[in-house]
Motif scaffolding. Structure first.
Motif, PDB file in Angstrom:
ATOM      1  N   GLY A  78       1.233  -1.292   0.730  1.00 23.27           N
ATOM      2  CA  GLY A  78      -0.065  -0.248  -0.249  1.00 23.27           C
ATOM      3  C   GLY A  78       0.517   1.161  -0.203  1.00 23.27           C
ATOM      4  N   SER A  79       0.254   2.408   0.661  1.00 25.97           N
ATOM      5  CA  SER A  79       1.154   3.516   0.667  1.00 25.97           C
ATOM      6  C   SER A  79       1.464   3.815   2.158  1.00 25.97           C
ATOM      7  N   THR A  80       1.877   4.609   2.842  1.00 27.66           N
ATOM      8  CA  THR A  80       2.589   5.128   3.563  1.00 27.66           C
ATOM      9  C   THR A  80       2.340   6.651   3.677  1.00 27.66           C
ATOM     10  N   LEU A  81       1.974   7.114   2.405  1.00 31.04           N
ATOM     11  CA  LEU A  81       1.580   8.906   2.287  1.00 31.04           C
ATOM     12  C   LEU A  81       0.718   9.309   3.362  1.00 31.04           C
ATOM     13  N   GLY A  82       0.712  10.738   3.566  1.00 34.76           N
ATOM     14  CA  GLY A  82      -0.262  11.427   4.559  1.00 34.76           C
ATOM     15  C   GLY A  82       0.629  10.955   6.399  1.00 34.76           C
ATOM     16  N   THR A  83       1.678  10.206   6.346  1.00 34.84           N
ATOM     17  CA  THR A  83       1.373   9.631   7.715  1.00 34.84           C
ATOM     18  C   THR A  83       2.755  11.120   8.228  1.00 34.84           C
ATOM     19  N   ASP A  84       1.876  12.317   8.215  1.00 39.78           N
ATOM     20  CA  ASP A  84       3.205  13.258   8.766  1.00 39.78           C
ATOM     21  C   ASP A  84       3.139  13.645  10.724  1.00 39.78           C
ATOM     22  N   GLY A  85       3.282  14.457  10.864  1.00 39.68           N
ATOM     23  CA  GLY A  85       3.709  14.463  12.545  1.00 39.68           C
ATOM     24  C   GLY A  85       2.012  14.520  12.462  1.00 39.68           C
ATOM     25  N   ALA A  86       1.216  15.486  12.355  1.00 40.23           N
ATOM     26  CA  ALA A  86       0.367  15.116  12.651  1.00 40.23           C
ATOM     27  C   ALA A  86      -0.552  14.352  12.489  1.00 40.23           C
ATOM     28  N   TRP A  87      -0.396  13.331  11.758  1.00 37.59           N
ATOM     29  CA  TRP A  87      -0.951  12.028  11.754  1.00 37.59           C
ATOM     30  C   TRP A  87      -0.844  10.863  13.355  1.00 37.59           C
ATOM     31  N   TRP A  88       0.935  10.968  13.372  1.00 35.50           N
ATOM     32  CA  TRP A  88       1.140  10.337  14.305  1.00 35.50           C
ATOM     33  C   TRP A  88       0.547  10.731  15.558  1.00 35.50           C
ATOM     34  N   ALA A  89       0.143  12.165  15.941  1.00 38.18           N
ATOM     35  CA  ALA A  89      -0.623  13.122  17.213  1.00 38.18           C
ATOM     36  C   ALA A  89      -2.030  12.371  16.821  1.00 38.18           C
ATOM     37  N   ASP A  90      -2.274  12.392  15.643  1.00 35.78           N
ATOM     38  CA  ASP A  90      -3.939  11.552  16.068  1.00 35.78           C
ATOM     39  C   ASP A  90      -4.453  10.985  16.084  1.00 35.78           C
ATOM     40  N   VAL A  91      -3.394   9.483  15.358  1.00 32.97           N
ATOM     41  CA  VAL A  91      -2.869   7.906  15.703  1.00 32.97           C
ATOM     42  C   VAL A  91      -2.723   7.985  17.187  1.00 32.97           C
ATOM     43  N   LEU A  92      -2.180   8.728  18.192  1.00 34.81           N
ATOM     44  CA  LEU A  92      -1.871   8.156  19.404  1.00 34.81           C
ATOM     45  C   LEU A  92      -2.906   8.678  20.645  1.00 34.81           C
ATOM     46  N   SER A  93      -3.985  10.241  20.059  1.00 37.46           N
ATOM     47  CA  SER A  93      -4.544  10.306  20.518  1.00 37.46           C
ATOM     48  C   SER A  93      -6.112   9.674  20.718  1.00 37.46           C
ATOM     49  N   THR A  94      -5.981   9.214  18.891  1.00 37.23           N
ATOM     50  CA  THR A  94      -6.743   7.757  19.084  1.00 37.23           C
ATOM     51  C   THR A  94      -6.744   6.497  20.132  1.00 37.23           C
ATOM     52  N   SER A  95      -5.717   6.171  19.158  1.00 40.03           N
ATOM     53  CA  SER A  95      -5.420   4.865  20.050  1.00 40.03           C
ATOM     54  C   SER A  95      -5.937   5.178  21.906  1.00 40.03           C
ATOM     55  N   LEU A  96      -5.107   6.256  22.689  1.00 46.46           N
ATOM     56  CA  LEU A  96      -5.871   6.846  23.783  1.00 46.46           C
ATOM     57  C   LEU A  96      -7.387   6.697  24.350  1.00 46.46           C
ATOM     58  N   ARG A  97      -7.805   7.578  23.587  1.00 44.08           N
ATOM     59  CA  ARG A  97      -9.704   7.386  23.233  1.00 44.08           C
ATOM     60  C   ARG A  97      -9.688   5.877  23.258  1.00 44.08           C
ATOM     61  N   VAL A  98      -9.424   5.502  22.210  1.00 39.01           N
ATOM     62  CA  VAL A  98     -10.215   3.442  22.647  1.00 39.01           C
ATOM     63  C   VAL A  98      -9.286   3.314  23.254  1.00 39.01           C
ATOM     64  N   GLY A  99      -8.930   3.238  24.170  1.00 35.21           N
ATOM     65  CA  GLY A  99      -8.014   2.486  25.122  1.00 35.21           C
ATOM     66  C   GLY A  99      -8.793   2.951  26.643  1.00 35.21           C
ATOM     67  N   VAL A 100      -9.348   4.137  26.567  1.00 33.69           N
ATOM     68  CA  VAL A 100     -10.062   5.177  28.029  1.00 33.69           C
ATOM     69  C   VAL A 100     -11.028   4.136  27.234  1.00 33.69           C
ATOM     70  N   ALA A 101     -11.442   4.776  26.642  1.00 34.10           N
ATOM     71  CA  ALA A 101     -13.185   3.731  26.546  1.00 34.10           C
ATOM     72  C   ALA A 101     -13.553   2.678  26.863  1.00 34.10           C
ATOM     73  N   ALA A 102     -12.552   1.549  25.652  1.00 35.37           N
ATOM     74  CA  ALA A 102     -12.767  -0.118  26.632  1.00 35.37           C
ATOM     75  C   ALA A 102     -12.509   0.129  28.219  1.00 35.37           C
ATOM     76  N   SER A 103     -11.572   1.086  28.995  1.00 34.56           N
ATOM     77  CA  SER A 103     -11.704   0.685  30.264  1.00 34.56           C
ATOM     78  C   SER A 103     -12.682   1.379  30.830  1.00 34.56           C
ATOM     79  N   ILE A 104     -13.311   2.617  30.646  1.00 30.36           N
ATOM     80  CA  ILE A 104     -14.517   3.114  31.283  1.00 30.36           C
ATOM     81  C   ILE A 104     -15.514   2.198  30.751  1.00 30.36           C
ATOM     82  N   SER A 105     -15.926   1.113  29.874  1.00 36.58           N
ATOM     83  CA  SER A 105     -16.897   0.267  29.293  1.00 36.58           C
ATOM     84  C   SER A 105     -16.860  -0.671  30.155  1.00 36.58           C
ATOM     85  N   ALA A 106     -15.234  -1.293  30.437  1.00 39.53           N
ATOM     86  CA  ALA A 106     -15.145  -1.969  31.086  1.00 39.53           C
ATOM     87  C   ALA A 106     -15.876  -1.909  33.110  1.00 39.53           C
ATOM     88  N   VAL A 107     -15.145  -0.787  33.386  1.00 36.05           N
ATOM     89  CA  VAL A 107     -15.652  -0.196  34.586  1.00 36.05           C
ATOM     90  C   VAL A 107     -16.924  -0.370  34.673  1.00 36.05           C
TER      91      VAL A 107
END
Lengths: 309, 306
Positions: B180-209
């Protein structure tokens, strides 16, 4: 001798929807002295397990006071629980964990070293099966693992609810020996059981409960002699002739298996011997009829009916 | 407390359900990545050059165009770069690592359900197997025990989810590099990936609670799951239909806003609308967790253990 368990006016009732409440404990009083094995007896529904659950803070009493190792419970239970090992009904352990993992999880709560886990497993003879899942254990093995869990804390007081349940005869003898040795070490072993002969063989003192109340408490000998008529038990070659001889002498007697039981105070044993000798019958056995704990238990709890857990 | 947490942690990671759920999630993720890789048409160097050239042209055209009347946030350059300057927009169907944040949002419903199941099961199993009696004869302070268990569940599910996300990222990155391609994976994308990952984790964690708290009330895994599903799928649906003005307080809508980290505005009558900002969404989701936990704590503390 200090009391390790003190129960005063303990009452527990369970509310039921549109029905009168079920009374499991109805003002139970009990005092268990320190050291030795204490048997806690009663028919099903007499309140034995509820009492144990109250002592361990699992169930809130409706009224009354309980003290364990000199501390009011449930309020102060956290302060003494480290010195109390227990099994309530069947040992409740995770069936899909190994025996060792079950003990490790408990040991970690109190920071108990893994050597203690090995020692506890060894003491109950489960070392070889420690790596197997608990669900593959027989009932007897689960009981032994439960005892191992109770021993992990090196407790001053052991509270065991029916510890011989499900054990084979060899296991029963083993557990009996184990509990006796624990009692002899200076620990207090509080055992509830319905296997009366077992309790008779290992307990120093017993208490009998019925309908949530104490009906007898004391040494095994004291309880055996309470609640039943005194008498003598004797054996002669011809039991029927012996019974007739006693009958003719005005002594009521009945054949019970291979012995005769005569309703006469043990102090009047000489009268029995004379009556038999007059008919040329000589007893090979003549002793006070103490019966056994089972008889005393049945007599003391006569007319009892199930009232609670 | 530390020792109690250590014991709960050992129990948590020894649970077969945890191992099975994690294993199944990783296998499912792996299979998904392999399928995506095989379905992707690897972009050639020529197609890539064409797409870059087209992106430059479109970007230039955008700058020339009259955007009067169109609300534009930020500078025109930023607007054109965001909307027309990405070469990935002009390439054929292929796996693009740049899509990862959207994929993560897509799997969040699965990880949240996973969290719910794990949370409910890890608490309810103690009552279902009767081991609650054993535990409480080692730690009679019930709130302390329950707090330790909930803490371990929340942390455990967070780690599990982040592990799944990391595995998905690694798999997709490898597949994107190869097919495939890795185009568009710049700094803003990394920030987006990290924050989305964290939100997905927090949502799962709150569901577990929430699952754990409801299980503490019902003392049964299936009952707890049933209650949560009835609430989210049936009752919240009815509320949306019958009382739309209450929608900003519903768990589902707030979860969507939180996961996408975007403000949602919904018009429910000709004269009324509501807005859910991401921060407000987090506040409402947290409120659900706190209320269910308070109820769970109360039931654990007050009820007899038979």
């Amino acid at each position: 001798m200090a009391a390790v368990i003190e129960i005063e006016g303990l009452r527990k009732s369970y509310r039921r929807f549109r029905k009168p409440p079920t009374v499991a404990l109805d003002g139970l009083d009990l005092e268990v002295p320190e050291g030795g094995v204490f048997g806690f007896l009663g028919p099903n529904g007499a309140g034995k397990t509820t009492t144990i659950r109250c002592l361990l803070g699992l169930v809130a009493a409706s009224a009354g006071r309980t003290k364990v190792l000199g501390t009011e419970v449930p309020g102060g239970l956290a302060g003494v629980i480290r010195r109390v090992g227990s099994i309530v009904e069947a040992p409740a352990l995770f069936p899909r964990f190994t025996g060792r993992r079950n003990l490790e999880i408990l040991a970690r709560i109190d920071g108990i070293a893994s050597e203690a886990v090995d020692a506890a497993l060894d003491r109950v003879g489960l070392t070889a099966r420690a790596g197997d899942m608990v669900r593959t254990y027989s009932l007897g093995m689960k009981q032994r693992l439960g005892i191992a869990a109770a021993l992990l804390k090196d407790p001053a007081l052991l509270i065991l609810d029916e510890p011989a349940n499900g054990l084979d005869p060899a296991g029963i003898v083993e557990v009996r020996g184990l509990l006796r040795s624990l009692g002899a070490e200076g620990r207090t072993v509080f055992v509830s059981s319905h296997i009366l002969s077992e309790v008779q063989q290992m307990a120093d003192r017993v208490a009998i409960v019925a309908r949530g109340r104490l009906v007898a408490m004391g040494s095994v000998h004291e309880v055996l002699s309470s609640g039943r008529a005194a008498g003598v038990v004797l054996r002669v070659a011809d039991l029927e002739a012996g019974r007739q001889a006693l009958d003719d002498a005005g002594i009521a007697a009945r054949v019970d298996g291979d012995v005769l039981r005569a309703a006469v105070p043990p102090a009047e044993g000489e009268r029995v011997a004379r009556a038999l000798a007059a008919r040329d019958l000589y007893p090979s056995l003549l002793q006070p009829d103490e019966g056994n704990l089972e008889q005393a238990f049945l007599e003391l709890t006569e007319d009892d009916h199930e009232v609670g857990a | 407390m530390i020792r109690l947490i250590g014991s709960e942690l050992l129990r948590f990671r020894s649970r077969r359900l945890v191992v099975v759920v994690l294993g199944a999630s990783l296998i499912g993720t792996g299979v998904g990545v392999v399928i995506a890789a095989f379905q992707s048409t690897p972009p050639t160097a020529e197609a890539l050059a064409t797409a870059r050239a087209q992106a430059r042209e479109e970007f230039a055209a955008c700058l020339e165009q009259d955007w009067e009347g169109v609300p534009i946030e930020g500078s025109l350059e930023e607007f054109c770069d965001d909307n027309f300057g990405d070469p990935a927009l002009y390439m054929g169907s292929h796996l693009q690592l740049a899509d990862l944040p959207g994929i993560l949002e897509g799997i969040s419903s699965i990880t949240s359900i996973m969290g719910l199941v794990v949370g409910a099961s890890v608490v309810a199993v103690s009552w279902q197997t009767g081991t609650i009696s054993t535990i409480l004869t080692w730690e009679p302070r019930r709130l302390r025990w329950f707090a330790s268990r909930v803490l371990v569940i929340a942390a455990g599910v967070l780690v599990m989810t982040l592990g799944i996300v990391a595995f998905l990222f690694a798999g997709l990155a490898g597949a994107a590099i190869l097919r495939g391609s890795t185009l568009g994976t710049d700094g803003a994308w990394w920030a987006d990936v990290l924050s989305t990952s964290l939100r997905v984790g927090v949502a799962a964690s709150i569901s577990a609670v929430i699952g754990a708290a409801v299980a503490a009330i019902g003392r049964h895994t299936a009952a707890a799951l049933g209650v949560v599903f009835v609430w989210t799928a049936v009752i919240e649906g009815l509320i949306r239909g019958l009382r739309p003005q209450w929608t900003p307080w519903l768990l589902g809508d707030n979860l969507v806003s939180f996961l996408s980290w975007q403000t949602t505005e919904t018009q429910f009558e000709s004269f009324a609308s509501f807005t859910i900002t991401p921060g407000r969404a987090l506040f409402v989701i947290g409120g659900y967790a706190i209320v269910t936990l308070a109820l769970g704590f109360t039931f654990v503390r007050v009820r007899d253990v038979q």
